[in-house]
Design a protein around this motif. Sequence first.
Motif, PDB file in Angstrom:
ATOM      1  N   ARG A   1     -17.024 -93.965  59.444  1.00  0.00           N
ATOM      2  CA  ARG A   1     -17.357 -94.583  60.722  1.00  0.00           C
ATOM      3  C   ARG A   1     -16.225 -95.513  61.151  1.00  0.00           C
ATOM      4  NH1 ARG A   1     -22.558 -97.622  58.979  1.00  0.00           N
ATOM      5  NH2 ARG A   1     -21.023 -98.157  57.371  1.00  0.00           N
ATOM      6  N   PRO A   2     -16.151 -95.877  62.418  1.00  0.00           N
ATOM      7  CA  PRO A   2     -15.096 -96.817  62.865  1.00  0.00           C
ATOM      8  C   PRO A   2     -15.122 -98.143  62.112  1.00  0.00           C
ATOM      9  CG  PRO A   2     -16.095 -95.745  64.765  1.00  0.00           C
ATOM     10  CD  PRO A   2     -16.909 -95.321  63.567  1.00  0.00           C
ATOM     11  N   ILE A   3     -16.321 -98.651  61.801  1.00  0.00           N
ATOM     12  CA  ILE A   3     -16.406 -99.910  61.077  1.00  0.00           C
ATOM     13  C   ILE A   3     -15.841 -99.765  59.663  1.00  0.00           C
ATOM     14  CG2 ILE A   3     -18.770 -99.459  60.293  1.00  0.00           C
ATOM     15  CD1 ILE A   3     -19.302-102.438  60.479  1.00  0.00           C
ATOM     16  N   ASP A   4     -16.060 -98.601  59.038  1.00  0.00           N
ATOM     17  CA  ASP A   4     -15.504 -98.371  57.702  1.00  0.00           C
ATOM     18  C   ASP A   4     -13.981 -98.326  57.748  1.00  0.00           C
ATOM     19  OD1 ASP A   4     -18.163 -98.120  56.868  1.00  0.00           O
ATOM     20  OD2 ASP A   4     -18.152 -95.939  57.197  1.00  0.00           O
ATOM     21  N   THR A   5     -13.452 -97.635  58.741  1.00  0.00           N
ATOM     22  CA  THR A   5     -12.000 -97.507  58.860  1.00  0.00           C
ATOM     23  C   THR A   5     -11.348 -98.859  59.117  1.00  0.00           C
ATOM     24  OG1 THR A   5     -12.302 -95.276  59.743  1.00  0.00           O
ATOM     25  CG2 THR A   5     -10.163 -96.306  60.085  1.00  0.00           C
ATOM     26  N   GLU A   6     -11.898 -99.631  60.053  1.00  0.00           N
ATOM     27  CA  GLU A   6     -11.300-100.913  60.400  1.00  0.00           C
ATOM     28  C   GLU A   6     -11.379-101.899  59.236  1.00  0.00           C
ATOM     29  OE1 GLU A   6      -9.587-101.670  63.059  1.00  0.00           O
ATOM     30  OE2 GLU A   6      -9.852 -99.642  63.832  1.00  0.00           O
ATOM     31  N   PHE A   7     -12.517-101.894  58.534  1.00  0.00           N
ATOM     32  CA  PHE A   7     -12.661-102.823  57.412  1.00  0.00           C
ATOM     33  C   PHE A   7     -11.658-102.506  56.305  1.00  0.00           C
ATOM     34  CE2 PHE A   7     -14.333-103.825  53.224  1.00  0.00           C
ATOM     35  CZ  PHE A   7     -14.640-105.167  53.350  1.00  0.00           C
ATOM     36  N   MET A   8     -11.580-101.259  55.868  1.00  0.00           N
ATOM     37  CA  MET A   8     -10.702-100.914  54.755  1.00  0.00           C
ATOM     38  C   MET A   8      -9.231-101.015  55.137  1.00  0.00           C
ATOM     39  SD  MET A   8     -12.594 -97.916  52.563  1.00  0.00           S
ATOM     40  CE  MET A   8     -13.115 -96.847  53.899  1.00  0.00           C
ATOM     41  N   LYS A   9      -8.908-100.844  56.424  1.00  0.00           N
ATOM     42  CA  LYS A   9      -7.526-101.044  56.863  1.00  0.00           C
ATOM     43  C   LYS A   9      -7.088-102.476  56.633  1.00  0.00           C
ATOM     44  CE  LYS A   9      -6.297 -97.710  60.473  1.00  0.00           C
ATOM     45  NZ  LYS A   9      -6.064 -97.546  61.933  1.00  0.00           N
TER      46      LYS A   9
ATOM     47  N   ALA B   1      -5.301 -90.076  56.667  1.00  0.00           N
ATOM     48  CA  ALA B   1      -4.902 -90.059  58.080  1.00  0.00           C
ATOM     49  C   ALA B   1      -4.755 -91.472  58.635  1.00  0.00           C
ATOM     50  CB  ALA B   1      -5.933 -89.271  58.897  1.00  0.00           C
ATOM     51  N   ASN B   2      -5.564 -92.402  58.171  1.00  0.00           N
ATOM     52  CA  ASN B   2      -5.525 -93.772  58.690  1.00  0.00           C
ATOM     53  C   ASN B   2      -4.642 -94.705  57.856  1.00  0.00           C
ATOM     54  OD1 ASN B   2      -7.701 -93.944  60.982  1.00  0.00           O
ATOM     55  ND2 ASN B   2      -8.660 -92.759  59.333  1.00  0.00           N
ATOM     56  N   GLY B   3      -4.004 -94.175  56.821  1.00  0.00           N
ATOM     57  CA  GLY B   3      -3.127 -95.003  56.001  1.00  0.00           C
ATOM     58  C   GLY B   3      -3.848 -96.104  55.262  1.00  0.00           C
TER      59      GLY B   3
END
Length: 411
Positions: free
Chosen positions: A238-246, A282-284
Motif C-alpha cells: 500500500r502507499p502507506i507501507d511504501t512511504e513508511f519503509m522508504k 522498484a521503490n528502492g
Amino acid sequence: MEERQEKERGIMGQEQEDEGKSQGQGASMNAQNSMAERGKNCTEMDEKGKEKGMEEGEMKKEIELDGEVKVELCQPVQGLQISYIKGSDLFGYVGIEAVLDQMRSKTMKAGFEFNIMVVGQSGLGKSTLVNTLFKSKVSRKSCTSNYEEKISKTVKLHSISHVIEEKGVKMKLTVIDTPGFGDNINNENCWEPIVKYVNEQYEKYLIEELNVNRKRRIPDSRVHCCIYFLPATGHRLRPIDTEFMKRLGKIVSIVPVIAKADTLTIEERQDFKERIRQDLTANGICVYPLKEYDEDPEERILNDRIRDSIPFAVVGTDKEHQVNGNKVLGRKTKWGIIEVENVAHCEFANLRDLLIRSHLQDLKDVTHNIHYETYRVQRLNESNMNFSELGLSTWLLENGTGEKYESESHL
C-alpha cells in the motif's frame, strides 16, 4: 740494463693494478656503508666542510645528497611477511583461547540490551508475535492492567522493558509499540512521530558520548530492529507501507513480515511475497540484511537465503496444544492445528532465528556502525556549520581559544 728497467716497470704496473683493485674493493665497501653513515654524520660533514674551506655551492650539493639518502632510508622495508603460527607449531599450551571464556564471563555478568520496535495497524497481532518470539508476556498489552484497546487519534509510542535471563545470560529487552499507526482515515505523515523517536534515541546516545566525564557503559536506547507488519491482502504494498519503509529504512533496520499468514494459501502466499519483493526493489526500499554489508562469503550465502524469504509469512500465538503427545505452540482451527514453529506451516521459526539466534549481535552492530554513525556525522557537521555561521571563529582565534572550541566540536 734495459731488461732490468722493463722488469721494474712490470713490477710497478702490477703493484699499481693491485692498489687499484684494493681501492675498488674499498670503494665498494664504503659505498655500502655510506648509506647508513651519511644520515648519522650529517652534522660532522658540515663541520669538516667548514674546516676545509669548501665553497657554498659544494656545501649545497652535499646537503641535497644527504637529503636524498634520508628519503631512501625512510622508505618502508619491502618483503616483510607476517608468519602464521598454528597450534601444532607451538612448544606448549599458551592459553590464547581463554580470551573467549573471559569475554563470555564478562558478558554474562554485565548482560546486554536489545530494543525492538513493532509497527503496524491494530489487529495484526503485533503483541502476540512479540510474546511468541520471547515465549513470555513482554508486550505492552500483556503487561498493562485494565488495558482497553482504543484507536488513537495520533501515533503515540510506548515502550516497556524487561530483563530476561536464560542459562545465566541476562538481556534487557525493550519493546516499543506504535498504537495509532495507520488506523485513521487520514494517515498523512503518520510516520513522523516514529522517525522523531528513533532520532531522539540517537541524540541521547550522542550527548552521552560527548560528555567530558562519560559513563563507562552508556545506556543504549537506540532501536536495533523494526518489525513492520503487512496485512495479508494478497495484493501489493500500500502507499502507506511504501512511504513508511522508504523513510525508516534509512535510519533503522527494517524486517517486513506478513501478519496472520494462515489466512492465505501456500500459492497465494508465494505470489504475495513475490509482488512485495518486486515493489521493494522498484521503490528502492532497504530492508535488513543489506547486500553491501556482507563481509564473509559464508555470511553472504546465509543472508541471500534470508533475502529470498523476505517478507516472512508468520503466525503468532501464546497458547499450547497437544499434537501427537507433545505440547506445541499453535492456533486451533476446524481443520487442525497450525503449528507456529513448524516451517511447513509458517515462517515464524526463520524470523526468530534471524532476530535472536543468528543476527541479534549483527543488528546491534549495524545500528551502531551504520545508522548511528550516519546520524552522528550529520549532527556534527550541522554543529560545525552553525558554529561558523555565528562568526565566532575569528573572535576565538584572536583570544587564543580557537583550538579548544574546535576540538570540542569535533568530538
